[in-house]
Design a protein around this motif. Structure first.
Motif, PDB file in Angstrom:
ATOM      1  N   HIS A  82       6.332 -34.425  46.281  1.00 51.95           N
ATOM      2  CA  HIS A  82       7.623 -35.113  46.235  1.00 51.95           C
ATOM      3  C   HIS A  82       7.533 -36.194  45.163  1.00 51.95           C
ATOM      4  CE1 HIS A  82       9.577 -33.504  49.949  1.00 51.95           C
ATOM      5  NE2 HIS A  82       8.314 -33.246  50.259  1.00 51.95           N
ATOM      6  N   ASN A 109       7.225 -42.583  37.186  1.00 51.04           N
ATOM      7  CA  ASN A 109       6.979 -41.466  38.090  1.00 51.04           C
ATOM      8  C   ASN A 109       5.624 -40.822  37.799  1.00 51.04           C
ATOM      9  OD1 ASN A 109       9.443 -41.697  39.443  1.00 51.04           O
ATOM     10  ND2 ASN A 109      10.506 -40.355  38.001  1.00 51.04           N
ATOM     11  N   THR A 147       7.298 -43.151  47.845  1.00 51.40           N
ATOM     12  CA  THR A 147       7.901 -41.822  47.809  1.00 51.40           C
ATOM     13  C   THR A 147       8.915 -41.744  48.937  1.00 51.40           C
ATOM     14  OG1 THR A 147       7.449 -39.441  47.677  1.00 51.40           O
ATOM     15  CG2 THR A 147       6.225 -40.688  49.333  1.00 51.40           C
ATOM     16  N   THR A 165       7.012 -39.249  43.398  1.00 44.74           N
ATOM     17  CA  THR A 165       6.263 -40.442  43.769  1.00 44.74           C
ATOM     18  C   THR A 165       6.259 -41.390  42.580  1.00 44.74           C
ATOM     19  OG1 THR A 165       4.886 -39.154  45.282  1.00 44.74           O
ATOM     20  CG2 THR A 165       4.039 -41.301  44.593  1.00 44.74           C
TER      21      THR A 165
END
Length: 641
Positions: free
Chosen positions: A560, A626, A488, A562
């Motif tokens: 966020h 993702n 990330t 990742t």
């Protein structure tokens, strides 16, 4: 190793290790076509001749300019490679083997260029700067000694006398520079043992031979228990310092391509039974890391910044150690043979490329690979009748492996099931504590190989660094790590399990399925855990006969983006098809790689459709998945269909 431990380990008789009464290090020549192991001999000779011809193409011939005359003009680097004078030995061998004077003339020019890096104390420096590293003098001294011992008759009396004088000066420097094991990386101590023995006998310096025996006794304590890895590849004054996990500094590339070569040759020459038992055990351990195609799995080695898939960029090659010890284990011969075939595969236009895909990615090769790896091939050919029979009929251990093998000295596991071969690494030793060259750790899948389609995944450095500026090539484009990972970015800072030196994992083999189950954290290069988003993940690898599955999940909030990044090794000429949002296929010559996922798959856009990493010199397709904040889990399956 204590004497009692040695006796408990084995005796020479029980191992079947016996040495003849005559000197081992004698050059011998026979009829090329009537000698044993003809197929391997032809491979070695053809490869060496190709390399010698490639060296000639790069050599600058300008007698009016002694600063350039004899130097090798590297296609890849904008600086000189002073060790190119080491090419004198393979070039002189080729001159005698072919009767062509161009090779001896090139060898003379290459060696005498060394005056440009000669110091008054007898050293040759590794760079033009006279204050630069001087330990490499030991390698130049060995090359010069072997040239004079086996091919000195190609020189006129005056030049031969001059070269012997230069050898005496270099050997005296080595004698003074390396009085103990551990005052430099272990490869220098190991090669000094062989160098002082070789040169001491050649120029009648009994004090050199005496010191070589003292060093040989010292180095016996630098082998680990139980697997006899040679350790000590570490910057800093104390080579015995352990990592936080209690692990020594070990690099398989330097061990196989430099240190163990020298120790084998010394032990055979001196009939050092205790050392020979150790190096045999060590070679058997290292043999388990030879990939079925002849590559070396050094994905976790703490000097893997020079890993080139077939070995290490500026060391010599694994053929002597495996070749001369093949009478004790025929699979050693297979390793020497298969690796030589791989070296041939990676050679283009007479130069050894630093990996599988230099040519397909239009990356120029550094000439350093070639002139160093030429030396051991010349040595094999100079001693062919002293070699045992060598073929590739005995399978490599990793080619026929099944199950799990854990190496506690490395915190590394090798797994095998069906045609799948893989490596999981949580090794935390560091080469440089101030400037970490981060090799595979964090319970990462540092290598994945399939017997039908070849290399699929590999580690690179987490961040490519020129740890040795004059011995590495700059990255040709954007640096994208090849090691499969979770990552990330927060405020443009990269967090990944590749920086988690504290990662822990367990493994099991039940119901025909191998499982490696890890707990990892996402950290930045300073090893600070990310705080603004999920940091703790479970990372699971499952391997059966038919597939390799990767599962990554977390119980924490993902705030966020990742991503699980899965670079798949693939040269530019292979077709890639996105079958659906959740499936990608890569068409390889011997099978199709099917990658499917529980979440959408993406391919990172790169200028050439592939990324390329200098470590270990391969192209790859960066596949991205993702995480979402609902299931918080990614499942990826790799199959060959």
């Amino acid at each position: 190793m204590q004497r009692r431990q040695f006796i408990q380990l084995s005796t020479f008789t029980s191992l079947g290790l016996s040495l003849s009464g005559c000197s081992f290090l004698k050059s011998n020549y026979g009829n090329f076509y009537n000698s044993h192991s003809y197929e391997f001999k032809k491979l070695v000779f053809d490869l060496l001749k190709d390399w010698c011809d490639g060296i000639l193409k790069t050599q600058i011939l300008n007698p009016s300019n002694p600063q350039l005359h004899g130097l090798l003009d590297c296609p890849a680097c904008d600086h000189h490679h002073p060790r190119s004078m080491d090419a004198v030995y393979p070039l002189f061998f080729m001159a005698k083997a072919t009767g062509e004077k161009k090779y001896s003339e090139a060898g003379i020019a290459a060696f005498e260029w060394g005056a440009n890096v000669t110091r008054d104390d007898g050293a040759w420096t590794n760079e033009l700067n006279p204050k630069s590293w001087d330990g490499t003098t030991v390698f130049g001294a060995i090359a010069l000694a072997e040239t004079l011992k086996y091919h000195g008759d190609l020189l006129d009396d005056e030049k031969r006398k001059q070269w012997y004088k230069r050898l005496e000066s270099a050997a005296d420097f080595v004698y003074r520079r390396f009085p103990v094991i551990g005052n430099a990386n272990i490869n220098y101590g190991a090669t000094t043992i062989y160098a002082l023995n070789l040169i001491g006998k050649l120029i009648d310096k009994p004090e050199y031979v005496k010191q070589s025996k003292e060093l040989a006794n010292q180095i016996k304590s630098f082998f680990t228990t139980p697997n006899a890895f040679l350790y000590g590849e570490k910057q800093g004054p104390d080579k015995t310092i352990k990592s936080p996990k209690g692990l020594f500094a070990i690099d398989l590339g330097y061990n196989l391509e430099e240190s163990l070569n020298s120790l084998v040759l010394y032990a055979l020459e001196e009939k050092d039974e205790e050392l020979l038992v150790l190096v045999k055990k060590s070679l058997e351990t290292h043999l388990e890391f030879i990939i079925p195609d002849g590559g070396l799995d050094n994905s976790f080695g703490n000097r893997m910044y020079k890993w080139s898939y077939w070995g290490s960029r500026t060391s010599d090659g694994m053929q002597p150690a495996f070749g001369f010890m093949a009478k004790y284990n025929p699979a050693f011969g297979t390793a020497a043979f298969k690796n030589a075939e791989l070296l041939m595969q990676c050679t283009h236009n007479g130069l050894l490329n630093g990996g599988l895909h230099y040519n397909s990615h239009n990356v120029k090769p550094c000439v350093h690979h070639t002139f160093e790896h030429a030396k051991p091939l010349a040595f094999l050919l100079d001693h062919w009748e002293s070699l045992p029979e060598i073929s590739n009929t005995m399978p490599l251990p990793r080619a026929i492996a099944d199950g799990l093998k854990y190496y506690k000295e490395l915190d590394v596991t090798l797994f095998a099931r069906g045609d799948w071969r893989g490596t999981v690494s949580a090794y935390d030793a560091e080469y440089n504590l101030q400037n970490d060259c981060r090799q595979a750790t964090g319970a990462s899948l540092s290598l994945l190989y399939h017997n039908k389609v070849g290399l699929l995944c590999t580690a690179s450095m987490a961040v490519y660094k020129l740890q040795e500026t004059d011995n590495q090539q700059p990255a040709p484009e954007e640096d994208i790590a090849l090691t499969p990972r979770i990552e990330t970015f927060v405020n443009n800072v990269w967090y990944t399990n590749l920086f988690d030196l504290e990662a822990m994992y367990s493994s099991s083999d039940e119901n025909w399925q191998i499982t490696c189950d890890a707990k990892v954290q996402l950290k930045n290069e300073a090893r600070t855990v990310v705080s603004e988003t999920a940091s703790n993940f479970n990372l699971i690898y499952k391997c059966s006969n038919h597939f390799l599955e990767i599962i990554a999940n977390t119980q924490e909030e993902i705030n966020h983006i990742t991503t699980f990044v899965l670079p798949i090794v693939s040269p530019s000429n292979e077709s890639v098809e996105q079958m659906s949002t959740n499936e990608i296929r890569i068409i390889k010559p011997n099978g199709t790689v099917k990658i499917s996922s529980s979440l959408p798959l993406q391919i990172k856009i790169t200028p050439k459709g592939r990324t390329f990493n200098m470590v270990p010199g391969v192209e790859a397709i960066p596949v991205l998945v993702n995480f979402d904040n609902i299931n918080k889990e990614v499942k990826i399956k790799i199959e060959i269909v």
